[in-house]
Design a protein around this motif. Structure first.
Motif, PDB file in Angstrom:
ATOM      1  N   ARG A 164       0.832  -1.216   0.000  1.00  0.00           N
ATOM      2  CA  ARG A 164       0.000   0.000   0.000  1.00  0.00           C
ATOM      3  C   ARG A 164       0.860   1.257   0.000  1.00  0.00           C
ATOM      4  NH1 ARG A 164      -3.892  -2.397   4.468  1.00  0.00           N
ATOM      5  NH2 ARG A 164      -5.231  -3.636   3.116  1.00  0.00           N
ATOM      6  N   ILE A 165       1.890   1.258   0.831  1.00  0.00           N
ATOM      7  CA  ILE A 165       2.778   2.425   0.864  1.00  0.00           C
ATOM      8  C   ILE A 165       3.461   2.603  -0.486  1.00  0.00           C
ATOM      9  CG2 ILE A 165       4.908   3.332   1.883  1.00  0.00           C
ATOM     10  CD1 ILE A 165       4.044   2.044   4.522  1.00  0.00           C
ATOM     11  N   SER A 166       3.872   1.506  -1.096  1.00  0.00           N
ATOM     12  CA  SER A 166       4.532   1.579  -2.405  1.00  0.00           C
ATOM     13  C   SER A 166       3.590   2.123  -3.458  1.00  0.00           C
ATOM     14  CB  SER A 166       5.038   0.197  -2.830  1.00  0.00           C
ATOM     15  OG  SER A 166       5.952  -0.303  -1.899  1.00  0.00           O
ATOM     16  N   TYR A 167       2.331   1.635  -3.498  1.00  0.00           N
ATOM     17  CA  TYR A 167       1.350   2.159  -4.453  1.00  0.00           C
ATOM     18  C   TYR A 167       1.128   3.643  -4.231  1.00  0.00           C
ATOM     19  CZ  TYR A 167      -0.309  -2.179  -6.606  1.00  0.00           C
ATOM     20  OH  TYR A 167      -0.418  -3.327  -7.328  1.00  0.00           O
ATOM     21  N   PHE A 168       0.972   4.039  -2.992  1.00  0.00           N
ATOM     22  CA  PHE A 168       0.723   5.449  -2.668  1.00  0.00           C
ATOM     23  C   PHE A 168       1.890   6.319  -3.132  1.00  0.00           C
ATOM     24  CE2 PHE A 168       1.112   9.001   0.333  1.00  0.00           C
ATOM     25  CZ  PHE A 168      -0.107   9.623   0.105  1.00  0.00           C
ATOM     26  N   MET A 169       3.105   5.926  -2.790  1.00  0.00           N
ATOM     27  CA  MET A 169       4.273   6.717  -3.166  1.00  0.00           C
ATOM     28  C   MET A 169       4.446   6.772  -4.676  1.00  0.00           C
ATOM     29  SD  MET A 169       6.867   5.572  -0.114  1.00  0.00           S
ATOM     30  CE  MET A 169       8.305   5.972  -1.000  1.00  0.00           C
ATOM     31  N   ASN A 170       4.271   5.635  -5.338  1.00  0.00           N
ATOM     32  CA  ASN A 170       4.415   5.609  -6.801  1.00  0.00           C
ATOM     33  C   ASN A 170       3.367   6.480  -7.476  1.00  0.00           C
ATOM     34  OD1 ASN A 170       6.622   3.870  -6.906  1.00  0.00           O
ATOM     35  ND2 ASN A 170       5.327   2.063  -6.848  1.00  0.00           N
ATOM     36  N   THR A 171       2.108   6.372  -7.019  1.00  0.00           N
ATOM     37  CA  THR A 171       1.023   7.153  -7.627  1.00  0.00           C
ATOM     38  C   THR A 171       1.283   8.640  -7.486  1.00  0.00           C
ATOM     39  OG1 THR A 171      -0.513   5.366  -7.096  1.00  0.00           O
ATOM     40  CG2 THR A 171      -1.468   7.510  -7.632  1.00  0.00           C
ATOM     41  N   TRP A 172       1.618   9.083  -6.275  1.00  0.00           N
ATOM     42  CA  TRP A 172       1.845  10.513  -6.075  1.00  0.00           C
ATOM     43  C   TRP A 172       3.072  11.009  -6.818  1.00  0.00           C
ATOM     44  CZ3 TRP A 172      -1.467  13.989  -4.850  1.00  0.00           C
ATOM     45  CH2 TRP A 172      -2.600  13.618  -4.143  1.00  0.00           C
ATOM     46  N   MET A 173       4.127  10.242  -6.861  1.00  0.00           N
ATOM     47  CA  MET A 173       5.325  10.669  -7.601  1.00  0.00           C
ATOM     48  C   MET A 173       5.030  10.771  -9.092  1.00  0.00           C
ATOM     49  SD  MET A 173       8.014  11.580  -6.057  1.00  0.00           S
ATOM     50  CE  MET A 173       9.194  11.516  -7.370  1.00  0.00           C
ATOM     51  N   ILE A 174       4.286   9.818  -9.634  1.00  0.00           N
ATOM     52  CA  ILE A 174       3.973   9.858 -11.059  1.00  0.00           C
ATOM     53  C   ILE A 174       3.047  11.032 -11.354  1.00  0.00           C
ATOM     54  CG2 ILE A 174       2.758   8.606 -12.897  1.00  0.00           C
ATOM     55  CD1 ILE A 174       4.079   6.055 -11.776  1.00  0.00           C
ATOM     56  N   LEU A 175       2.058  11.283 -10.469  1.00  0.00           N
ATOM     57  CA  LEU A 175       1.164  12.431 -10.672  1.00  0.00           C
ATOM     58  C   LEU A 175       1.930  13.752 -10.606  1.00  0.00           C
ATOM     59  CD1 LEU A 175      -2.031  11.369  -8.710  1.00  0.00           C
ATOM     60  CD2 LEU A 175      -1.737  11.536 -11.183  1.00  0.00           C
ATOM     61  N   VAL A 176       2.814  13.893  -9.649  1.00  0.00           N
ATOM     62  CA  VAL A 176       3.608  15.129  -9.535  1.00  0.00           C
ATOM     63  C   VAL A 176       4.472  15.314 -10.775  1.00  0.00           C
ATOM     64  CG1 VAL A 176       5.526  16.172  -8.259  1.00  0.00           C
ATOM     65  CG2 VAL A 176       3.578  15.243  -7.021  1.00  0.00           C
ATOM     66  N   LEU A 177       5.156  14.252 -11.208  1.00  0.00           N
ATOM     67  CA  LEU A 177       6.007  14.365 -12.386  1.00  0.00           C
ATOM     68  C   LEU A 177       5.185  14.623 -13.645  1.00  0.00           C
ATOM     69  CD1 LEU A 177       8.612  11.594 -11.612  1.00  0.00           C
ATOM     70  CD2 LEU A 177       8.983  14.052 -11.605  1.00  0.00           C
ATOM     71  N   LEU A 178       3.998  14.035 -13.743  1.00  0.00           N
ATOM     72  CA  LEU A 178       3.115  14.283 -14.874  1.00  0.00           C
ATOM     73  C   LEU A 178       2.657  15.738 -14.884  1.00  0.00           C
ATOM     74  CD1 LEU A 178       1.878  12.711 -17.214  1.00  0.00           C
ATOM     75  CD2 LEU A 178      -0.111  12.287 -15.793  1.00  0.00           C
ATOM     76  N   PHE A 179       2.277  16.269 -13.707  1.00  0.00           N
ATOM     77  CA  PHE A 179       1.874  17.669 -13.599  1.00  0.00           C
ATOM     78  C   PHE A 179       3.026  18.592 -14.006  1.00  0.00           C
ATOM     79  CE2 PHE A 179       1.793  21.572 -11.062  1.00  0.00           C
ATOM     80  CZ  PHE A 179       0.619  22.135 -11.544  1.00  0.00           C
ATOM     81  N   LEU A 180       4.234  18.313 -13.542  1.00  0.00           N
ATOM     82  CA  LEU A 180       5.393  19.139 -13.906  1.00  0.00           C
ATOM     83  C   LEU A 180       5.688  19.069 -15.404  1.00  0.00           C
ATOM     84  CD1 LEU A 180       7.790  18.379 -10.919  1.00  0.00           C
ATOM     85  CD2 LEU A 180       6.527  20.499 -11.348  1.00  0.00           C
TER      86      LEU A 180
END
Length: 193
Positions: A164-180
């Protein structure tokens, strides 16, 4: 009154010269080594230097030659390596017990599907954490998480928490990088309008 030093032995290494020097000193003859540092540091030049020389005072030379020449070289044969007291059987028993213990350790260390799953969960969790600094690791972590999901095995509480922690971290990192990336591309295209 100084005495001249006489070379009583020339050897190829400082270790051999030390053994001869020990024999002489055991016989009460004071001895010196010459060129031991040069041969020790540049062993490949030992023949060119002339080897390590063991030297004694001129007055002690006859006794020293007797000590050095009186020493018979020891030859070791294959029979000397064998144990004449019959302890070879004990050594064979020890070897067989050791081989059995080694085989048992290998069997216990063999990977089980559960340990393989645990390693995969740990790897996914660690790459998600390290992926905060290095983005491509997030993609590898997601790949591992997808493999875990498709295995269909039951996870322990600790394994579920890490996933769960891995999914959460991966999702947020990908969303942040996608937004940037979207923001950078929109700014890039705004320059040309």
């Amino acid at each position: 009154m100084s005495q001249e030093l006489i070379t009583v032995a020339t050897l190829s290494s400082p270790v051999e010269a030390s053994l001869v020097q020990n024999q002489l000193e055991a016989a009460g003859i004071r001895s010196f080594m010459s060129d031991e540092a040069a041969v020790g540091m540049a062993w490949y030049l030992g023949n060119a230097i002339g080897g390590v020389k063991v030297q004694v005072a001129e007055s002690d030379a006859p006794r020293a030659f007797d000590v050095v020449n009186g020493h018979e070289p020891v030859t070791i044969t294959e029979a000397d390596w064998r144990n004449p007291a019959g302890l070879d059987e004990e050594a064979e028993e020890f070897d067989s017990e050791w081989e059995e213990d080694e085989a048992a350790e290998e069997e216990s260390a063999a990977k089980t599907p559960d340990s393989d799953l645990n390693e995969m969960v740990d790897r996914a969790w660690k790459t998600a954490v390290y992926g905060i600094l290095l983005f491509p690791l997030q993609l590898y972590s997601l790949l591992l998480l997808i493999k875990i999901a498709f295995r269909g095995e039951n996870l322990s509480f600790e394994q579920r928490r890490k996933v769960r922690i891995s999914y959460f971290m991966n999702t947020w990192m990908i969303l942040v990088l996608l937004f940037l990336a979207i923001d950078a591309s929109s700014r890039f295209f705004m320059q040309f309008q």
